[in-house]
Design an enzyme around this catalytic site. Structure first.
Site, PDB file in Angstrom:
ATOM      1  N   GLN A 151      -5.981   6.441   2.397  1.00 21.39           N
ATOM      2  CA  GLN A 151      -6.133   6.535   0.950  1.00 21.39           C
ATOM      3  C   GLN A 151      -7.547   6.973   0.573  1.00 21.39           C
ATOM      4  O   GLN A 151      -7.827   7.215  -0.592  1.00 21.39           O
ATOM      5  CB  GLN A 151      -5.849   5.173   0.297  1.00 21.39           C
ATOM      6  CG  GLN A 151      -4.441   4.663   0.525  1.00 21.39           C
ATOM      7  CD  GLN A 151      -4.213   3.256   0.000  1.00 21.39           C
ATOM      8  OE1 GLN A 151      -3.585   2.456   0.671  1.00 21.39           O
ATOM      9  NE2 GLN A 151      -4.691   2.928  -1.190  1.00 21.39           N
ATOM     10  N   CYS A 179      -3.349  -4.974  -5.682  1.00 18.05           N
ATOM     11  CA  CYS A 179      -4.106  -6.178  -6.045  1.00 18.05           C
ATOM     12  C   CYS A 179      -5.263  -5.911  -6.985  1.00 18.05           C
ATOM     13  O   CYS A 179      -5.821  -6.850  -7.548  1.00 18.05           O
ATOM     14  CB  CYS A 179      -4.640  -6.834  -4.779  1.00 18.05           C
ATOM     15  SG  CYS A 179      -5.932  -5.873  -3.985  1.00 18.05           S
ATOM     16  N   GLU A 229      -1.237  -0.951 -10.708  1.00 14.96           N
ATOM     17  CA  GLU A 229      -1.048  -2.280 -10.134  1.00 14.96           C
ATOM     18  C   GLU A 229      -0.746  -3.364 -11.158  1.00 14.96           C
ATOM     19  O   GLU A 229      -0.440  -4.504 -10.796  1.00 14.96           O
ATOM     20  CB  GLU A 229      -2.312  -2.673  -9.344  1.00 14.96           C
ATOM     21  CG  GLU A 229      -2.554  -1.805  -8.124  1.00 14.96           C
ATOM     22  CD  GLU A 229      -4.015  -1.820  -7.700  1.00 14.96           C
ATOM     23  OE1 GLU A 229      -4.872  -1.449  -8.533  1.00 14.96           O
ATOM     24  OE2 GLU A 229      -4.303  -2.198  -6.566  1.00 14.96           O
TER      25      GLU A 229
HETATM   26  N1  MCN Z   1      -1.057   7.147 -15.505  1.00 16.17           N
HETATM   27  C1  MCN Z   1      -0.770   7.698 -16.723  1.00 16.17           C
HETATM   28  N2  MCN Z   1      -1.375   7.204 -17.856  1.00 16.17           N
HETATM   29  C2  MCN Z   1      -2.236   6.148 -17.781  1.00 16.17           C
HETATM   30  C3  MCN Z   1      -2.507   5.565 -16.546  1.00 16.17           C
HETATM   31  C4  MCN Z   1      -1.912   6.095 -15.405  1.00 16.17           C
HETATM   32  O1  MCN Z   1       0.025   8.630 -16.790  1.00 16.17           O
HETATM   33  N3  MCN Z   1      -2.824   5.678 -18.882  1.00 16.17           N
HETATM   34  C5  MCN Z   1      -0.484   7.710 -14.275  1.00 16.17           C
HETATM   35  C6  MCN Z   1      -1.586   8.349 -13.426  1.00 16.17           C
HETATM   36  O2  MCN Z   1      -1.928   9.595 -13.830  1.00 16.17           O
HETATM   37  C7  MCN Z   1      -1.010   8.261 -12.031  1.00 16.17           C
HETATM   38  C8  MCN Z   1      -0.248   6.935 -12.080  1.00 16.17           C
HETATM   39  O3  MCN Z   1       0.028   6.688 -13.463  1.00 16.17           O
HETATM   40  O4  MCN Z   1      -0.150   9.343 -11.780  1.00 16.17           O
HETATM   41  C9  MCN Z   1      -1.100   5.760 -11.507  1.00 16.17           C
HETATM   42  O5  MCN Z   1      -2.388   5.885 -12.010  1.00 16.17           O
HETATM   43  P1  MCN Z   1      -3.559   4.801 -11.849  1.00 16.17           P
HETATM   44  O6  MCN Z   1      -3.200   3.573 -12.571  1.00 16.17           O
HETATM   45  O7  MCN Z   1      -4.815   5.470 -12.183  1.00 16.17           O
HETATM   46  O8  MCN Z   1      -3.546   4.411 -10.301  1.00 16.17           O
HETATM   47  P2  MCN Z   1      -3.930   5.318  -9.038  1.00 16.17           P
HETATM   48  O9  MCN Z   1      -3.425   6.677  -9.236  1.00 16.17           O
HETATM   49  O10 MCN Z   1      -5.336   5.098  -8.668  1.00 16.17           O
HETATM   50  O11 MCN Z   1      -2.978   4.675  -7.959  1.00 16.17           O
HETATM   51  C10 MCN Z   1      -3.357   3.532  -7.231  1.00 16.17           C
HETATM   52  C11 MCN Z   1      -2.397   2.397  -7.454  1.00 16.17           C
HETATM   53  C12 MCN Z   1      -2.598   1.373  -6.410  1.00 16.17           C
HETATM   54  S1  MCN Z   1      -4.145   0.786  -6.190  1.00 16.17           S
HETATM   55  C13 MCN Z   1      -1.572   0.946  -5.634  1.00 16.17           C
HETATM   56  S2  MCN Z   1      -1.848  -0.329  -4.559  1.00 16.17           S
HETATM   57  C14 MCN Z   1      -0.267   1.567  -5.723  1.00 16.17           C
HETATM   58  C15 MCN Z   1      -0.017   2.179  -7.053  1.00 16.17           C
HETATM   59  O12 MCN Z   1      -1.048   2.908  -7.462  1.00 16.17           O
HETATM   60  N4  MCN Z   1       0.240   2.192  -4.650  1.00 16.17           N
HETATM   61  C16 MCN Z   1       1.340   3.015  -4.831  1.00 16.17           C
HETATM   62  N5  MCN Z   1       1.197   2.739  -7.223  1.00 16.17           N
HETATM   63  C17 MCN Z   1       1.860   3.278  -6.152  1.00 16.17           C
HETATM   64  N6  MCN Z   1       2.941   4.055  -6.315  1.00 16.17           N
HETATM   65  C18 MCN Z   1       3.519   4.631  -5.236  1.00 16.17           C
HETATM   66  N7  MCN Z   1       4.615   5.394  -5.434  1.00 16.17           N
HETATM   67  N8  MCN Z   1       3.028   4.473  -3.982  1.00 16.17           N
HETATM   68  C19 MCN Z   1       1.954   3.681  -3.748  1.00 16.17           C
HETATM   69  O13 MCN Z   1       1.472   3.552  -2.523  1.00 16.17           O
HETATM   70 CU1  CUN Z   2      -5.321  -3.723  -3.765  1.00 20.13          CU
HETATM   71  S1  CUN Z   2      -3.892  -2.416  -3.274  1.00 20.13           S
HETATM   72 MO1  CUN Z   2      -4.275  -0.661  -4.266  1.00 20.13          MO
HETATM   73  O1  CUN Z   2      -5.933  -1.140  -4.563  1.00 20.13           O
HETATM   74  O2  CUN Z   2      -4.518   0.494  -3.114  1.00 20.13           O
END
Ligand code: MCN
Ligand code: CUN
Length: 785
Positions: free
Chosen positions: A222, A370, A739
């Protein structure tokens, strides 16, 4: 599904559009490229002998029989790695971890000897023929006992099992407030050890080119850039001669941030043998040895006035880290962001103390959605608030509404030092209450209770903290937690944008394109997003802790705006007008008052290469390394209704309403998908999943026969809704969401179960709430039928 429904979107689809995920087509037709799909000429396979003991001295390793198996090429032990300076490597938390052991093994399932063979069958045959002579040692399983002075020591290089002691808040003030309070409630909670159970186990392919001296690793990671830096520092290979590629990843959920021994041994073997080396964990190897989640032993106390006003919070935690301190926290936060534990409430004083212990178990701690231990924090405060409500005989919703941080108090500084950017907690809770029909349900519950039926209603009004993070506070191995976005517009108006993050299923190829489309008015299908290749993407810290939208999403917006500024200058040149008079709307530039005479963004892109203004460089691209000014604080209000079967102890989730607030939304379908997936993981946590160890350190939960995860059959129907409270500092007003639902939902489930049983004298049941646990309680209380 009709074919056109799966086709990529057409047109300008900025923020808020429910477009289908661009990446789904290749996944749906089986054309994704995962590490195990990659086959290189001359490739060989790596498999590990793993320890049957949790704690044992290695007396002798006999590899003779294994060596004679046809196809076996090499056998690598810890002794050999030690000579290469690779028997131990640093963890992301400044600790060290064994790659292969030289003296003793420290957990069951630990990698002990590596076999390299022409194919994986020969490799596994050899694994079974290697004889390791162990002298069992007393294992350290209970983290509380691990911290006692007479405990055996887990680590050969340490003289105590103490990992760290960390505190936050004002201890004296909190103690004073607790003394003055009318009521203090307290409870022990064990937030169990979990495995994330992504679809694709961890693995890699290492390829070394002796001509260029370049090491290429395809890796299920990641955080490819950080791994590259760590690899370079450890191996002394120049960083520009290491390329890490994270291809498609079949789920990460935090379990793919850790640097695994397999990565290191594969790289070492590839250089030594001059052949590409593939290593892929089997499912049960993965469950036994990869980074776990949680394992927090929590003692929580809440102090309040008789009228329900919460005054103080005090929490003591012992956290079990296994044999190595291998969390992937920002370095200043040994217990992650657990200090968000004051949650949605305006609490005067709080004090938290976390003590980490080494035990004979695998390392980890930060995984499974988390947000750096916000799961544990939200669970603790939301359980305590419910217990307080019940002790006071108050309605748990009313108690929450009384204690919420009022909407007008934002930005709000919490007792533990965080500045919440924005929030409106009463609005979210009231919406959830209305949607579920809260007061009618309470009436129904009262009537059912008279008839001896067990029904419970559980609330959780959690606060998340995501977007790590501001450079003054957040770094990993010293590298500031900025995030990057590079956007290039080609002469024909087509776009390629590259990021330092790496999606594992979150849909970045779609949502990042929507951000760029929103600002530049370029159709989403004209924008290609690339992540996960350290040779081409700008440096970034990676995707975890729901940081991508708050950081890389912001970087994309800033880069797009930089491009727009330059495009305006070019448009002014083309339209022979002053820049101040140029208006930009939906992909078109025109002079104020003359909307019909316009230049499209595509025409401007062409001009950037063919006819730039004399005083401006050619080209149309921008890169941003975004340092967020603050974290974002998403939140939500969840309400769960359960019915409990008195004959079996089975808990049936009848309804679950989730109102989430992640600020402005980029793609509502993706956000709904994230929430549903995360709720399902919260459900699994609450009712099914646990990794346990017996007193000898034998794992229970090392395969899907014992580690239960929800299928479509068990999973409740989720009822979603939202409120929108934009982040004031994020360039798009967005907050993270990936999350939230795993952070927020376990407390709602457990609160519902305890709410159904409180009148019987039940104050708490630890997760996972298996039917037999409930049945046992019902038997003790004399109500099992
Ligand atoms: N998004 C959006 N509008 C927002 C916030 C988010 O459209 N206001 C969309 C984002 O653009 C993104 C998705 O939602 O496409 C998730 O965005 P975000 O909350 O920023 O999280 P990350 O992209 O950094 O993803 C990490 C997060 C984590 S830490 C874990 S653990 C987890 C999760 O995402 N692992 C996943 N969701 C998952 N989903 C899948 N399918 N697989 C994983 O391994
Ligand atoms: Cu704590 S699980 Mo996500 O932060 O990759």
């Amino acid at each position: 599904m009709a074919v056109e429904e799966t086709l990529p979107p057409v047109g300008v689809h900025g923020m808020g559009h429910k477009i289908r995920r661009k990446e789904d087509m290749r996944f749906l037709v089986g054309k994704g490229t995962y590490v195990d799909d990659i086959k290189l000429p001359n490739m060989v396979y790596l498999a590990f002998v793993r320890s049957p003991y949790a704690h044992a001295r290695i007396k002798k390793i006999n590899v003779e029989k294994a060596k004679s198996i046809p196809g076996v090429i090499d056998i690598i032990t810890g002794e050999e790695l030690e000579k290469a300076g690779l028997a131990w490597i640093p963890t992301l938390m400044g600790d060290k971890m064994m790659v292969l052991p030289t003296e003793k093994v420290v957990f069951q399932g630990q990698e002990v000897v590596a076999v390299i063979a022409e194919d994986k069958y020969a490799a596994w045959d050899a694994v079974n023929q290697i004889e390791v002579d162990y002298e069992p040692l007393e294992p350290v399983i209970d983290p509380k006992k691990a911290l006692e002075p007479n405990s055996p020591i887990v680590r050969p290089d340490k003289n105590s099992n103490l990992v760290f002691r960390w505190e936050a808040g004002n201890k004296e003030l909190t103690e004073k407030i607790f003394k003055e309070a009318d009521i203090v409630v307290s409870q022990d909670f064990y937030y169990q050890r979990l495995h994330v159970a992504y679809m694709e186990p961890v693995g890699c392919i290492a390829h070394y080119d002796p001509v260029s001296g370049k090491l290429t690793l395809w890796m299920t990671t990641q955080a490819p850039h950080v791994v590259r830096t760590v690899f370079s520092l450890v191996t002394k290979i120049p960083e520009n001669k290491i390329r890490i590629i994270s291809p498609d990843i079949g789920g990460g959920f935090g379990g793919k941030v850790y640097v695994y021994p397999g990565y290191v041994v594969a790289a070492y073997a590839a250089i030594k043998l001059g052949r590409p080396v593939k290593w892929i964990n089997t499912r049960s190897e993965d469950m036994k040895s990869t980074a776990f989640a949680r394992d927090f032993h929590i003692h929580g106390e809440l102090a309040a006035k008789k009228d329900g006003t919460i005054l103080g919070l005090r929490i003591k935690v012992i956290s079990d880290h296994g044999a190595f301190y291998g969390d992937a926290n920002p370095s200043k936060f040994p217990a992650g962001l657990f200090s968000i534990c004051t949650g949605a409430y305006d609490i005067k004083a709080a004090y938290v103390e976390v003590t980490g212990a080494y035990t004979n178990k695998p390392a980890g701690g930060i995984a499974y959605r988390c947000s750096f231990r916000v799961t544990e924090a939200a669970y603790t405060i939301e359980r305590l608030v419910d217990i307080l409500a019940h002790e006071l005989g108050m309605d748990p919703a009313e108690l929450r509404l009384k204690n919420f941080i009022p909407p007008e108090k934002f930005p709000y500084k919490s007792a533990l030092g965080w500045t919440y950017d924005s929030g409106n907690y009463p609005a979210a809770l009231k919406k959830a209450m209305e949607k579920i029909g809260y007061y009618e349900l309470r009436k129904e519950q009262e009537e059912k209770r008279k008839r001896g039926e067990l029904m419970g209603i559980g609330i959780s009004t959690f606060v998340e903290i995501v977007g790590a993070g501001p450079a003054d506070l957040f770094d990993i191995v010293g590298i500031k937690m900025f995030e990057s976005a590079e956007i290039r517009i080609h002469p024909t108006g087509k776009v390629i944008a590259r990021f330092g993050t790496r999606a594992q299923g979150q849909g970045h190829e779609t949502t990042y394109a929507q951000i760029i489309s929103e600002i530049l008015g370029i159709p989403v299908e004209d924008i290609i997003i690339e992540e996960g290749d350290t040779d081409t993407c700008p440096y970034g810290l990676g995707t975890y802790a729901s940081r991508s939208t708050p950081t890389a999403g912001a970087a994309a917006a800033v880069s797009a705006r930089k491009i727009l500024d330059k495009a305006k200058k070019i448009a002014a040149h083309l339209l022979e007008a002053r820049e101040e008079d140029i208006v930009f709307e939906k992909g078109k530039f025109y002079v104020k008052g003359y909307p019909d005479k316009y230049k499209t963004i595509q025409e401007v892109a062409l001009a950037a290469y063919t006819n730039p203004p004399p005083n401006i460089e050619a080209g149309l691209e921008a890169v941003t390394y975004y340092n967020p000014p603050n974290m974002t604080f998403p939140f939500g209000a969840y309400i769960c209704v359960v019915d409990i079967d008195k004959g079996t102890g089975q808990v049936k989730v009848r309804r679950f309403v989730a109102v989430d607030d992640c600020g402005n939304i980029i793609n509502p379908v993706i956000v709904d998908g994230q929430i549903m997936g995360a709720l399902t993981m919260g459900f699994g946590t609450s009712f099914m999943e646990e990794i346990r160890y017996d007193e000898n350190g034998n794992i229970f939960g090392g395969s899907f026969a014992e580690y239960l995860i929800p299928t479509a059959v068990e999973t409740p129907k989720w009822e979603l809704d939202k409120t929108v409270t934009p982040s004031p500092h994020h360039p798009l007003g967005a907050k993270g969401v990936g999350e939230s639902a795993t952070v927020g939902s376990p407390a709602a489930f457990v609160n519902a179960v305890v709410d159904a049983l409180w009148h019987l004298g039940v104050k708490h049941i630890d997760m996972p709430i298996w039917p037999w646990k409930v049945w046992k309680v019902l038997r003790e209380k004399g109500v099992a039928s």
